[in-house]
Design a protein around this motif. Structure first.
Motif, PDB file in Angstrom:
ATOM      1  N   MET A   8       0.823  -1.212   0.000  1.00 20.18           N
ATOM      2  CA  MET A   8       0.000   0.000   0.000  1.00 20.18           C
ATOM      3  C   MET A   8       0.858   1.263   0.000  1.00 20.18           C
ATOM      4  O   MET A   8       0.571   2.231  -0.690  1.00 20.18           O
ATOM      5  CB  MET A   8      -0.932  -0.015   1.214  1.00 20.18           C
ATOM      6  N   ILE A   9       1.951   1.257   0.793  1.00 15.45           N
ATOM      7  CA  ILE A   9       2.854   2.414   0.856  1.00 15.45           C
ATOM      8  C   ILE A   9       4.255   1.951   0.483  1.00 15.45           C
ATOM      9  O   ILE A   9       4.761   0.976   1.025  1.00 15.45           O
ATOM     10  CB  ILE A   9       2.869   3.039   2.265  1.00 15.45           C
ATOM     11  N   ASP A  10       4.850   2.664  -0.463  1.00 19.82           N
ATOM     12  CA  ASP A  10       6.179   2.306  -0.959  1.00 19.82           C
ATOM     13  C   ASP A  10       7.039   3.567  -0.987  1.00 19.82           C
ATOM     14  O   ASP A  10       6.769   4.485  -1.767  1.00 19.82           O
ATOM     15  CB  ASP A  10       6.060   1.700  -2.353  1.00 19.82           C
ATOM     16  N   ILE A  11       8.049   3.632  -0.142  1.00 17.81           N
ATOM     17  CA  ILE A  11       8.947   4.785  -0.066  1.00 17.81           C
ATOM     18  C   ILE A  11      10.369   4.322  -0.359  1.00 17.81           C
ATOM     19  O   ILE A  11      10.878   3.394   0.278  1.00 17.81           O
ATOM     20  CB  ILE A  11       8.883   5.451   1.320  1.00 17.81           C
ATOM     21  N   ASN A  12      11.002   4.979  -1.320  1.00 19.03           N
ATOM     22  CA  ASN A  12      12.361   4.609  -1.714  1.00 19.03           C
ATOM     23  C   ASN A  12      13.265   5.838  -1.705  1.00 19.03           C
ATOM     24  O   ASN A  12      13.015   6.805  -2.434  1.00 19.03           O
ATOM     25  CB  ASN A  12      12.368   3.995  -3.117  1.00 19.03           C
TER      26      ASN A  12
ATOM     27  N   HIS B 181       8.455  -0.083   3.292  1.00 16.61           N
ATOM     28  CA  HIS B 181       7.257  -0.516   2.585  1.00 16.61           C
ATOM     29  C   HIS B 181       6.223  -0.977   3.610  1.00 16.61           C
ATOM     30  O   HIS B 181       6.573  -1.601   4.615  1.00 16.61           O
ATOM     31  CB  HIS B 181       7.582  -1.653   1.614  1.00 16.61           C
ATOM     32  N   VAL B 182       4.968  -0.665   3.357  1.00 13.74           N
ATOM     33  CA  VAL B 182       3.880  -1.046   4.255  1.00 13.74           C
ATOM     34  C   VAL B 182       2.828  -1.789   3.442  1.00 13.74           C
ATOM     35  O   VAL B 182       2.332  -1.271   2.434  1.00 13.74           O
ATOM     36  CB  VAL B 182       3.243   0.195   4.925  1.00 13.74           C
ATOM     37  N   GLY B 183       2.513  -3.005   3.864  1.00  5.65           N
ATOM     38  CA  GLY B 183       1.526  -3.805   3.160  1.00  5.65           C
ATOM     39  C   GLY B 183       0.103  -3.330   3.432  1.00  5.65           C
ATOM     40  O   GLY B 183      -0.160  -2.626   4.408  1.00  5.65           O
ATOM     41  N   GLU B 184      -0.808  -3.735   2.588  1.00 10.20           N
ATOM     42  CA  GLU B 184      -2.213  -3.357   2.774  1.00 10.20           C
ATOM     43  C   GLU B 184      -2.747  -3.974   4.066  1.00 10.20           C
ATOM     44  O   GLU B 184      -2.558  -5.156   4.339  1.00 10.20           O
ATOM     45  CB  GLU B 184      -3.047  -3.829   1.588  1.00 10.20           C
TER      46      GLU B 184
ATOM     47  N   VAL C 265      -5.856   4.676   4.027  1.00  5.30           N
ATOM     48  CA  VAL C 265      -4.608   4.840   4.780  1.00  5.30           C
ATOM     49  C   VAL C 265      -4.819   5.898   5.855  1.00  5.30           C
ATOM     50  O   VAL C 265      -5.358   6.974   5.579  1.00  5.30           O
ATOM     51  CB  VAL C 265      -3.449   5.261   3.847  1.00  5.30           C
ATOM     52  N   LEU C 266      -4.392   5.590   7.078  1.00  5.58           N
ATOM     53  CA  LEU C 266      -4.488   6.534   8.190  1.00  5.58           C
ATOM     54  C   LEU C 266      -3.087   6.769   8.748  1.00  5.58           C
ATOM     55  O   LEU C 266      -2.403   5.832   9.160  1.00  5.58           O
ATOM     56  CB  LEU C 266      -5.405   5.964   9.282  1.00  5.58           C
TER      57      LEU C 266
ATOM     58  N   ASN D 160      -9.887  -2.774   8.365  1.00  5.93           N
ATOM     59  CA  ASN D 160      -8.704  -3.232   7.636  1.00  5.93           C
ATOM     60  C   ASN D 160      -7.900  -2.050   7.095  1.00  5.93           C
ATOM     61  O   ASN D 160      -7.432  -2.039   5.950  1.00  5.93           O
ATOM     62  CB  ASN D 160      -9.080  -4.173   6.484  1.00  5.93           C
ATOM     63  N   LEU D 161      -7.735  -1.035   7.930  1.00  8.64           N
ATOM     64  CA  LEU D 161      -6.993   0.164   7.545  1.00  8.64           C
ATOM     65  C   LEU D 161      -5.496  -0.116   7.488  1.00  8.64           C
ATOM     66  O   LEU D 161      -4.962  -0.910   8.277  1.00  8.64           O
ATOM     67  CB  LEU D 161      -7.245   1.283   8.555  1.00  8.64           C
ATOM     68  N   THR D 162      -4.819   0.550   6.559  1.00 12.34           N
ATOM     69  CA  THR D 162      -3.362   0.599   6.574  1.00 12.34           C
ATOM     70  C   THR D 162      -2.968   1.812   7.403  1.00 12.34           C
ATOM     71  O   THR D 162      -3.439   2.918   7.146  1.00 12.34           O
ATOM     72  CB  THR D 162      -2.798   0.729   5.149  1.00 12.34           C
ATOM     73  N   MET D 163      -2.125   1.610   8.414  1.00 20.69           N
ATOM     74  CA  MET D 163      -1.765   2.701   9.326  1.00 20.69           C
ATOM     75  C   MET D 163      -0.254   2.858   9.418  1.00 20.69           C
ATOM     76  O   MET D 163       0.486   1.866   9.385  1.00 20.69           O
ATOM     77  CB  MET D 163      -2.310   2.446  10.733  1.00 20.69           C
ATOM     78  N   VAL D 164       0.182   4.102   9.547  1.00 21.46           N
ATOM     79  CA  VAL D 164       1.560   4.405   9.924  1.00 21.46           C
ATOM     80  C   VAL D 164       1.491   5.220  11.206  1.00 21.46           C
ATOM     81  O   VAL D 164       0.892   6.297  11.231  1.00 21.46           O
ATOM     82  CB  VAL D 164       2.317   5.175   8.832  1.00 21.46           C
TER      83      VAL D 164
END
Length: 255
Positions: free
Chosen positions: A1-5, A27-30, A159-160, A189-193
């Motif tokens: 879901m989130i990809d930072i490079n 990287h953060v999965g869904e 995404v939250l 089923n939220l993707t959270m950071v």
């Protein structure tokens, strides 16, 4: 879901420039809850602001779902990605009632059944309809943070982003907000950071953790390794020691 490079965030200063974040990658999965930990000024919140377009990106690539940051982002991105800020006293408009605060994002995004959605959003975060027409100064810190979470969730994001959402609250209220976030993650089923300086808070919600120091990610570990203190970097060990709390030295008897 989130990809930072290789993300670098650079701010201009009077003497030149300052890199608040340097070549960060993760990287953060869904449906995953990912934690960013580190001391104040390590760049954690700056990464969240870069993900929402609020911080100047000097280099690197970021992608959230189908949205590539750096390109022109439409209203769908603003709806998919929502952020809860650290200060519940500063993140709400002081002259807006709770109803106005929750109605504004619905109006901006053209979402119907607004009255029904507002009541449902308040109920979901543990606030009844009685809070609907109150102003922020009539709410406690924990109640304000619940309203801020309801405002983020009312547009049904995927995404939250959570910028130390409990650090300004009392310990008992912190536990309530953390339990609320864990329940919402499970139900939606939220993707959270989650950004925090407290490994105990991160360990309650997150499955993986990235440790930041001086703008760089020094280590990434899953939460089981953190709990077992199976870490490589000395800075991570120092955070673990700080989180374990104060241990009193035994008092020696005086002869």
């Amino acid at each position: 879901m989130i990809d930072i490079n290789a993300l670098t965030v650079r701010f201009k200063t009077r003497t030149g420039h300052f890199d608040a974040v340097r070549e960060a990658s993760f990287h953060v999965g869904e449906g995953e809850v990912f934690g960013l930990v580190g001391e104040s000024g390590s760049g954690k919140s700056t990464i969240l602001r870069a993900l929402t377009g609020l911080a100047p990106v000097a280099a690197g690539q970021m992608k959230i779902g189908t949205h590539v940051l750096g390109e022109k982002l439409g209203r769908s991105f603003r709806r998919d990605v929502q952020m809860v800020f650290q200060d519940p006293y500063g993140s709400l408009h002081p002259r807006f009632t709770v109803d106005q605060t929750l109605r504004e994002p619905l109006t901006i995004n053209g979402i119907d059944r607004q009255d029904e959605r507002i009541v449902d959003a308040l109920r979901e975060v543990g606030l009844g309809p009685a809070y609907r027409f109150r102003y922020p100064h009539q709410l406690s810190g924990g109640q304000r943070q619940r309203v801020a979470i309801a405002r983020a969730l009312i547009v049904e994001p995927r995404v939250l982003l959570l910028d130390e959402p409990t650090s300004a609250l009392d310990v008992s209220v912190q536990a309530e907000i953390l339990n609320l976030l864990r329940r919402l993650h499970r139900e939606r089923n939220l993707t959270m950071v989650l950004v925090s300086h407290n490994l105990a808070v991160v360990g309650f919600l997150c499955s993986r953790v990235a440790v930041m120091r001086n703008g760089e990610i020094v280590e990434q570990r899953d939460i089981a390794a953190i709990r077992a203190q199976q870490v490589e970097h000395e800075y991570t060990r120092s955070l673990l020691r700080a989180t374990s709390g104060y241990q009193r030295k035994p008092v020696q008897a005086v002869s």
